[in-house]
Enzyme design. Structure first.
Site, PDB file in Angstrom:
ATOM      1  N   GLU A 155      51.566  28.300  29.235  1.00  0.00           N
ATOM      2  CA  GLU A 155      52.949  28.129  28.794  1.00  0.00           C
ATOM      3  C   GLU A 155      53.776  27.630  29.985  1.00  0.00           C
ATOM      4  OE1 GLU A 155      55.252  31.661  27.815  1.00  0.00           O
ATOM      5  OE2 GLU A 155      56.136  30.583  26.122  1.00  0.00           O
TER       6      GLU A 155
ATOM      7  N   GLY B  92      54.435  41.741  30.233  1.00  0.00           N
ATOM      8  CA  GLY B  92      54.072  42.489  29.026  1.00  0.00           C
ATOM      9  C   GLY B  92      52.901  43.432  29.284  1.00  0.00           C
TER      10      GLY B  92
ATOM     11  N   LYS C 103      67.957  46.574  28.939  1.00  0.00           N
ATOM     12  CA  LYS C 103      67.998  45.917  30.249  1.00  0.00           C
ATOM     13  C   LYS C 103      67.962  44.405  30.061  1.00  0.00           C
ATOM     14  CE  LYS C 103      65.172  44.337  33.396  1.00  0.00           C
ATOM     15  NZ  LYS C 103      66.013  43.281  33.972  1.00  0.00           N
TER      16      LYS C 103
ATOM     17  N   GLY D 183      59.243  38.610  26.923  1.00  0.00           N
ATOM     18  CA  GLY D 183      59.112  37.993  28.241  1.00  0.00           C
ATOM     19  C   GLY D 183      57.701  37.471  28.444  1.00  0.00           C
ATOM     20  N   SER D 184      57.291  37.429  29.699  1.00  0.00           N
ATOM     21  CA  SER D 184      55.998  36.821  30.032  1.00  0.00           C
ATOM     22  C   SER D 184      54.837  37.771  29.732  1.00  0.00           C
ATOM     23  CB  SER D 184      55.985  36.468  31.518  1.00  0.00           C
ATOM     24  OG  SER D 184      56.083  37.657  32.277  1.00  0.00           O
TER      25      SER D 184
ATOM     26  N   CYS E  66      60.327  30.499  23.458  1.00  0.00           N
ATOM     27  CA  CYS E  66      58.959  31.021  23.279  1.00  0.00           C
ATOM     28  C   CYS E  66      58.195  30.186  22.262  1.00  0.00           C
ATOM     29  CB  CYS E  66      58.989  32.458  22.783  1.00  0.00           C
ATOM     30  SG  CYS E  66      60.142  33.467  23.680  1.00  0.00           S
TER      31      CYS E  66
ATOM     32  N   GLU F  95      56.934  40.522  22.593  1.00  0.00           N
ATOM     33  CA  GLU F  95      57.026  39.126  22.164  1.00  0.00           C
ATOM     34  C   GLU F  95      56.830  38.298  23.421  1.00  0.00           C
ATOM     35  OE1 GLU F  95      57.855  35.785  21.740  1.00  0.00           O
ATOM     36  OE2 GLU F  95      59.987  36.203  21.404  1.00  0.00           O
TER      37      GLU F  95
HETATM   38  P1  ADP Z   1      60.440  35.841  34.138  1.00  0.00           P
HETATM   39  O1  ADP Z   1      59.435  35.957  35.251  1.00  0.00           O
HETATM   40  O2  ADP Z   1      60.467  34.499  33.546  1.00  0.00           O
HETATM   41  O3  ADP Z   1      61.810  36.354  34.489  1.00  0.00           O
HETATM   42  P2  ADP Z   1      59.603  38.281  32.914  1.00  0.00           P
HETATM   43  O4  ADP Z   1      58.691  38.522  31.777  1.00  0.00           O
HETATM   44  O5  ADP Z   1      59.142  38.803  34.225  1.00  0.00           O
HETATM   45  O6  ADP Z   1      59.892  36.747  32.947  1.00  0.00           O
HETATM   46  O7  ADP Z   1      61.050  38.879  32.601  1.00  0.00           O
HETATM   47  C1  ADP Z   1      61.509  39.328  31.360  1.00  0.00           C
HETATM   48  C2  ADP Z   1      62.227  40.639  31.544  1.00  0.00           C
HETATM   49  O8  ADP Z   1      61.300  41.608  32.032  1.00  0.00           O
HETATM   50  C3  ADP Z   1      63.373  40.608  32.536  1.00  0.00           C
HETATM   51  O9  ADP Z   1      64.434  41.425  32.068  1.00  0.00           O
HETATM   52  C4  ADP Z   1      62.730  41.209  33.774  1.00  0.00           C
HETATM   53  O10 ADP Z   1      63.664  41.814  34.660  1.00  0.00           O
HETATM   54  C5  ADP Z   1      61.827  42.258  33.161  1.00  0.00           C
HETATM   55  N1  ADP Z   1      60.721  42.705  34.024  1.00  0.00           N
HETATM   56  C6  ADP Z   1      60.142  42.049  35.055  1.00  0.00           C
HETATM   57  N2  ADP Z   1      59.174  42.794  35.622  1.00  0.00           N
HETATM   58  C7  ADP Z   1      59.129  43.963  34.943  1.00  0.00           C
HETATM   59  C8  ADP Z   1      58.337  45.145  35.025  1.00  0.00           C
HETATM   60  N3  ADP Z   1      57.376  45.291  35.945  1.00  0.00           N
HETATM   61  N4  ADP Z   1      58.561  46.134  34.141  1.00  0.00           N
HETATM   62  C9  ADP Z   1      59.504  46.008  33.180  1.00  0.00           C
HETATM   63  N5  ADP Z   1      60.294  44.923  33.053  1.00  0.00           N
HETATM   64  C10 ADP Z   1      60.122  43.905  33.912  1.00  0.00           C
END
Ligand code: ADP
Length: 499
Positions: free
Chosen positions: A399, A251, A193, A246-247, A302, A268
């Protein structure tokens, strides 16, 4: 829908953008069950450049079924050398389509074209070739056991199975390939995804994988929002492992969702990485390295070196050099030649980053260079340097994920105390040390709590070097042999030879 492309885009990239993008499931492009679509923007202009299919949980079900069929079917019957050959063909096709991929990456992520072409596209072909090498070399071991009698014991390294991969928007090509390549090498199948903001190059990679002969269903790509798509992948009982970048907030959600079937999880999650400049360093090189580390791709990295510690004796010289460089960085559209820094990804990110700059000043930091948004169109933030920063301030502790450097000085020769200050963060992704004293370099490398320590370098983007974090920067390592381990299970087989 009206889409507006940058006039510099080549025919191939324009043709790709004009398409009605769908989901890649089981080797075919298919509509999402909802039929809904999301606008995809050029962050340098805010213009819509394409739309992508918005998947839902039922699309994830279909993708996981396709991945399971491929895992249990043709993919698990390929020999390691067949997988190597397919991966090498995939790398060659990436190079053959390098200009298109680079332009798509540039227009959707905002990163200057030259970096997309010479960094990202070259890097993902290298990553594939590196991981393709492991395919024929990774096997198990034959340990000597001390059990009574005679035994033949060995280990098998087997693919973990169907892997869900959820990636962010900052490096769409790289993040995809860091995850796809080890999965292919080890014989796993994938449901990927991409970020809802940057799904385009992942879709193009999916097509090239099919063209390279990688069987349908091995690489499925489901575009859409974190919730429901990412959440459905993380929770899915048919997914054996989830790999996420991601964040930290997301995570943690993924860890919770993954607990249902206790799927393997790798994370990560970013950082607040220290850069430590000793007075004996090559100070011009250090200043250039600091700027590249925090201003490259507008700080949306990151491992960005966001906390700078300079020895008092070198502080003024280094800070002046950094400010000079920061003020002269050419901001612009990534497709324009000469552009050194593009926009941040979205209006939301622009507001978040400029909000941090404001809050830093409210909390007592001094604006030494840059500050605030620039221009009317797109999401540009000036390369910014804050001084008088202290622990406890939001800009020091959190961050920012933008082009904001927090500079501090130290007046100490005790490496334990210096590293304690640098380690004073919940993160532990990267650290950078600038010195000409080899003893100081090695001693600091041992003392710093970080998954990656660069000495006299701002980064080390090599496929062979593991990448991942200590502490709250994540779980596991991508790149290198460590990534192969993350995508495999080890099975111990013990045969009693006396029966
Ligand atoms: P940002 O807020 O900067 O977009 P995220 O960590 O939320 O950072 O996004 C990184 C990825 O995680 C994206 O592909 C996002 O669609 C996905 N994501 C966001 N929320 C969820 C969730 N609850 N479960 C799984 N994946 C998610």
């Amino acid at each position: 829908m009206t889409t507006r492309f940058h006039p510099g885009l080549g025919e191939a990239a324009q043709g790709f953008l004009s398409r009605q993008h769908q989901l890649l499931i089981g080797g075919r492009m298919v509509e999402s069950d909802s039929g809904r679509r999301t606008d995809i923007l050029d962050p340098a202009t805010g213009d819509v450049i394409a739309t992508a299919a918005e998947a839902s949980a039922s699309d994830v079900d279909r993708a996981v079924e396709a991945a399971r069929r491929a895992f249990e079917g043709p993919w698990s019957k390929t020999t390691p050398s067949e997988r190597t050959r397919m991966m090498l063909r995939f790398a060659t096709l990436i190079e053959a389509n390098a200009d298109e991929l680079a332009e798509l990456e540039c227009i959707n992520s905002g990163k200057p074209l030259v970096f997309c072409r010479n960094g990202d596209v070259v890097g993902i072909a290298e990553m594939l070739r590196y991981m393709a090498g492991w395919t024929t070399k990774m096997g198990g071991q034959t340990p000597d056991v001390s059990l009574p009698g005679e035994w033949h014991a060995y280990t098998l390294r087997e693919p973990v199975g169907v892997v869900g991969q959820i990636i962010p928007w900052n490096f769409p090509l790289n993040m995809a390939m860091w995850k796809i390549a080890p999965a292919l090498a080890t014989g796993c199948t994938v449901v990927l995804k991409p970020s809802e903001q940057t799904p385009l190059t992942a879709l193009r990679l999916g097509e090239l994988a099919l063209e390279a002969g990688i069987p349908p269903g091995v690489l499925n790509i489901v575009t859409g929002f974190g919730d429901p798509v990412g959440a459905a992948i993380a929770a899915h009982p048919g997914v054996d492992k989830v790999a996420f970048t991601g964040s930290g907030v997301t995570g943690r959600r993924i860890v919770q969702a993954a607990s249902g079937n206790l799927k393997r999880v790798s994370l990560e999650l970013g950082g607040k990485s220290p850069v430590i400049v000793f007075p004996d360093a090559n100070l011009e090189a250090a200043a250039a390295g600091v700027c590249s580390s925090i201003f490259f791709h507008a700080g949306q990295i990151c491992a960005a070196g966001s906390r700078l510690y300079v020895h008092e004796r070198a502080y003024d010289q280094v800070l002046d050099a950094i400010a000079r460089r920061a003020n002269s960085i050419k901001l612009g559209h990534g497709m324009e030649s000469g552009t050194e820094m593009g926009p941040v990804i979205s209006r939301r990110q622009l507001e978040r980053v400029t909000g941090y700059i404001r809050r830093g000043q409210e909390e007592g930091a001094t604006l030494f260079a840059g500050g605030g948004p620039v221009g009317e169109r797109g999401f540009f933030v000036r390369p910014t340097v804050l001084t008088d920063v202290k622990p406890g301030m939001a800009v020091h502790d959190e961050e920012i994920f933008g082009p904001v450097l927090c500079a501090m000085s130290f007046n100490d020769n005790d490496l334990d105390r210096i590293s304690t200050t640098a380690n004073d963060t919940t993160y532990g992704l990267a650290a950078s040390v600038w010195t000409s004293n080899v003893g100081v370099a090695h001693k600091m490398a041992r003392r710093l709590q970080a998954g990656i320590v660069n000495v006299n370098a701002l980064s080390s983007p090599d496929a062979a070097l593991p990448y991942g974090g200590y502490k709250q920067s994540g779980w596991g390592r991508e790149r290198g042999y460590d990534a192969i381990e993350m995508y495999t299970e080890v099975k111990a087989v013990a045969i009693n030879l006396n029966v």
